[in-house]
Design an enzyme around this catalytic site. Structure first.
Site, mmCIF file in Angstrom:
data_model
loop_
_atom_site.group_PDB
_atom_site.id
_atom_site.type_symbol
_atom_site.label_atom_id
_atom_site.label_comp_id
_atom_site.label_asym_id
_atom_site.label_seq_id
_atom_site.Cartn_x
_atom_site.Cartn_y
_atom_site.Cartn_z
ATOM 1 N N ASP A 1 2.255 -1.214 -10.395
ATOM 2 C CA ASP A 1 3.504 -1.810 -9.895
ATOM 3 C C ASP A 1 3.354 -3.337 -9.922
ATOM 4 O O ASP A 1 4.122 -4.053 -9.297
ATOM 5 C CB ASP A 1 3.732 -1.311 -8.453
ATOM 6 C CG ASP A 1 5.182 -1.389 -8.009
ATOM 7 O OD1 ASP A 1 6.054 -1.647 -8.852
ATOM 8 O OD2 ASP A 1 5.439 -1.200 -6.802
ATOM 9 N N ASP B 1 -5.383 -5.467 -5.779
ATOM 10 C CA ASP B 1 -4.281 -6.434 -5.678
ATOM 11 C C ASP B 1 -4.854 -7.838 -5.446
ATOM 12 O O ASP B 1 -5.934 -7.985 -4.877
ATOM 13 C CB ASP B 1 -3.341 -6.085 -4.516
ATOM 14 C CG ASP B 1 -1.934 -6.657 -4.722
ATOM 15 O OD1 ASP B 1 -0.994 -5.858 -4.914
ATOM 16 O OD2 ASP B 1 -1.773 -7.906 -4.691
ATOM 17 N N LYS C 1 5.220 -0.489 -14.284
ATOM 18 C CA LYS C 1 6.501 -1.193 -14.127
ATOM 19 C C LYS C 1 6.621 -2.320 -15.144
ATOM 20 O O LYS C 1 5.671 -3.069 -15.359
ATOM 21 C CB LYS C 1 6.587 -1.780 -12.723
ATOM 22 C CG LYS C 1 7.842 -2.619 -12.536
ATOM 23 C CD LYS C 1 8.155 -2.906 -11.124
ATOM 24 C CE LYS C 1 7.273 -3.996 -10.549
ATOM 25 N NZ LYS C 1 7.567 -4.168 -9.119
ATOM 26 N N TRP D 1 2.292 2.967 -2.394
ATOM 27 C CA TRP D 1 1.957 3.907 -3.484
ATOM 28 C C TRP D 1 0.621 4.579 -3.185
ATOM 29 O O TRP D 1 0.453 5.769 -3.429
ATOM 30 C CB TRP D 1 1.890 3.189 -4.835
ATOM 31 C CG TRP D 1 3.234 2.912 -5.445
ATOM 32 C CD1 TRP D 1 4.439 2.840 -4.795
ATOM 33 C CD2 TRP D 1 3.521 2.672 -6.834
ATOM 34 N NE1 TRP D 1 5.433 2.566 -5.690
ATOM 35 C CE2 TRP D 1 4.913 2.451 -6.936
ATOM 36 C CE3 TRP D 1 2.735 2.607 -7.977
ATOM 37 C CZ2 TRP D 1 5.545 2.187 -8.156
ATOM 38 C CZ3 TRP D 1 3.357 2.342 -9.196
ATOM 39 C CH2 TRP D 1 4.749 2.134 -9.283
ATOM 40 N N GLY E 1 0.763 -1.245 0.000
ATOM 41 C CA GLY E 1 0.000 0.000 0.000
ATOM 42 C C GLY E 1 0.794 1.296 0.000
ATOM 43 O O GLY E 1 0.206 2.367 0.109
ATOM 44 N N ASP F 1 -7.476 -10.796 -8.909
ATOM 45 C CA ASP F 1 -6.448 -10.914 -9.943
ATOM 46 C C ASP F 1 -6.881 -10.079 -11.151
ATOM 47 O O ASP F 1 -7.917 -10.364 -11.770
ATOM 48 C CB ASP F 1 -6.322 -12.400 -10.321
ATOM 49 C CG ASP F 1 -5.213 -12.661 -11.329
ATOM 50 O OD1 ASP F 1 -4.840 -11.738 -12.077
ATOM 51 O OD2 ASP F 1 -4.731 -13.801 -11.371
HETATM 52 C C1 LIG Z 1 5.928 -4.723 -5.964
HETATM 53 S S1 LIG Z 1 4.389 -5.140 -5.282
HETATM 54 C C2 LIG Z 1 3.559 -3.594 -5.203
HETATM 55 C C3 LIG Z 1 4.019 -2.653 -4.120
HETATM 56 C C4 LIG Z 1 3.116 -1.454 -4.011
HETATM 57 N N1 LIG Z 1 3.236 -0.568 -5.170
HETATM 58 C C5 LIG Z 1 3.432 -0.641 -2.784
HETATM 59 O O1 LIG Z 1 3.923 0.459 -2.948
HETATM 60 O O2 LIG Z 1 3.152 -1.099 -1.681
HETATM 61 C C6 LIG Z 1 3.587 -5.922 -6.617
HETATM 62 C C7 LIG Z 1 2.164 -6.321 -6.322
HETATM 63 O O3 LIG Z 1 1.536 -6.734 -7.533
HETATM 64 C C8 LIG Z 1 0.543 -7.672 -7.177
HETATM 65 N N2 LIG Z 1 0.102 -8.418 -8.358
HETATM 66 C C9 LIG Z 1 0.837 -9.237 -9.136
HETATM 67 N N3 LIG Z 1 0.086 -9.765 -10.105
HETATM 68 C C10 LIG Z 1 -1.159 -9.250 -9.952
HETATM 69 C C11 LIG Z 1 -2.386 -9.431 -10.655
HETATM 70 N N4 LIG Z 1 -2.471 -10.269 -11.686
HETATM 71 N N5 LIG Z 1 -3.474 -8.755 -10.225
HETATM 72 C C12 LIG Z 1 -3.391 -7.933 -9.163
HETATM 73 N N6 LIG Z 1 -2.254 -7.727 -8.451
HETATM 74 C C13 LIG Z 1 -1.157 -8.378 -8.836
HETATM 75 C C14 LIG Z 1 1.242 -8.537 -6.146
HETATM 76 O O4 LIG Z 1 0.304 -9.253 -5.363
HETATM 77 C C15 LIG Z 1 2.051 -7.502 -5.352
HETATM 78 O O5 LIG Z 1 1.379 -7.115 -4.189
#
Ligand SMILES: C[S@@+](CC[C@H](N)C(=O)[O-])C[C@H]1O[C@@H](n2cnc3c(N)ncnc32)[C@H](O)[C@@H]1O
Length: 208
Positions: free
Chosen positions: A121, A80, A161, A62, A60, A96
């Site tokens: 992200d 997420d 990203k 961002w 969280g 998802d």
């Molecule tokens: C690097 S982390 C994000 C960190 C976040 N921006 C923060 O500042 O706290 C990447 C996130 O992408 C989520 N993620 C990956 N694939 C996803 C998908 N298909 N749908 C939703 N979320 C996804 C992961 O569960 C993870 O929590």
């Protein structure tokens, strides 16, 4: 269980990392906050009262950094696969983003609202199989781009990203069809050894 050398060195790096310390003292849930903050200092895409969609939002940081700028009159929709502890003024959907019904849940929440900024992200869980991981992130990038095309206000912006690798240039070409300007950005807070890179789509083209 005995810790492996890799996990020990990751822990040492994590503890020494100045962004980890800064996140703890600034109250951010993750050091990732500074990637968004740096990107916004450079591209100035965030401002008060905006409607923002944060894809891959957990834990969280961002959303936390965004909320500080858009304020209580702004709107933040975060999404997420994994749970996110509540953040004030942030509406969260767990699911998802690759699933159609999850996209629809987000669209239902937006209703008549159009979006000023999409930040993504999202990254797949790294399997270590390079081609699989690369295909996974490019797919998520494409979904974020499609969503932007359909839900963004003209002149809206995207921060997404990606990883440098196969199909990355093709994705940038696709983004150039949707935005007036597309640039890439590697924040200082992004670890050097990481192949992650951020793509910034500026000013959504008016398709009408
Ligand atoms: C690097 S982390 C994000 C960190 C976040 N921006 C923060 O500042 O706290 C990447 C996130 O992408 C989520 N993620 C990956 N694939 C996803 C998908 N298909 N749908 C939703 N979320 C996804 C992961 O569960 C993870 O929590």
């Amino acid at each position: 269980m005995k810790r492996s050398r890799t996990s020990k060195s990751w822990m040492n790096e994590h503890v020494k990392d100045s962004y980890v310390k800064q996140a703890q003292s600034d109250g951010y849930r993750s050091r990732a906050a500074y990637k968004l903050i740096e990107a916004n200092e450079k591209f100035k895409f965030l401002s008060k009262n905006m409607v923002v969609v944060d894809l891959g939002s957990s834990p969280g940081s961002w959303s936390q950094a965004t909320e500080k700028i858009v304020g209580s009159q702004g709107k933040i929709f975060a999404l997420d696969i994994i749970e996110m502890q509540p953040i004030k003024n942030v509406s969260f959907i767990q699911g998802d983003f690759r699933e159609e019904y999850v996209l629809h849940a987000l669209e239902n929440k937006l209703g008549d609202l159009k979006v000023d900024l999409v930040i993504s992200d999202m990254a797949p869980n790294i399997s270590g199989i390079k081609t699989k991981d690369q295909a996974g992130i490019i797919h998520l990038n494409e979904l974020a781009l499609d969503f932007s095309r359909n839900w963004m206000k003209p002149n809206g912006n995207l921060l997404v990203k990606s990883f440098v690798g196969e199909q990355y240039e093709t994705f940038i070409d696709a983004a150039r069809k949707v935005f007036n300007k597309v640039v890439t950005f590697k924040p200082k807070s992004s670890r050097d050894r990481s192949s992650e890179i951020f793509i910034v789509g500026q000013k959504l083209k008016n398709m009408e």
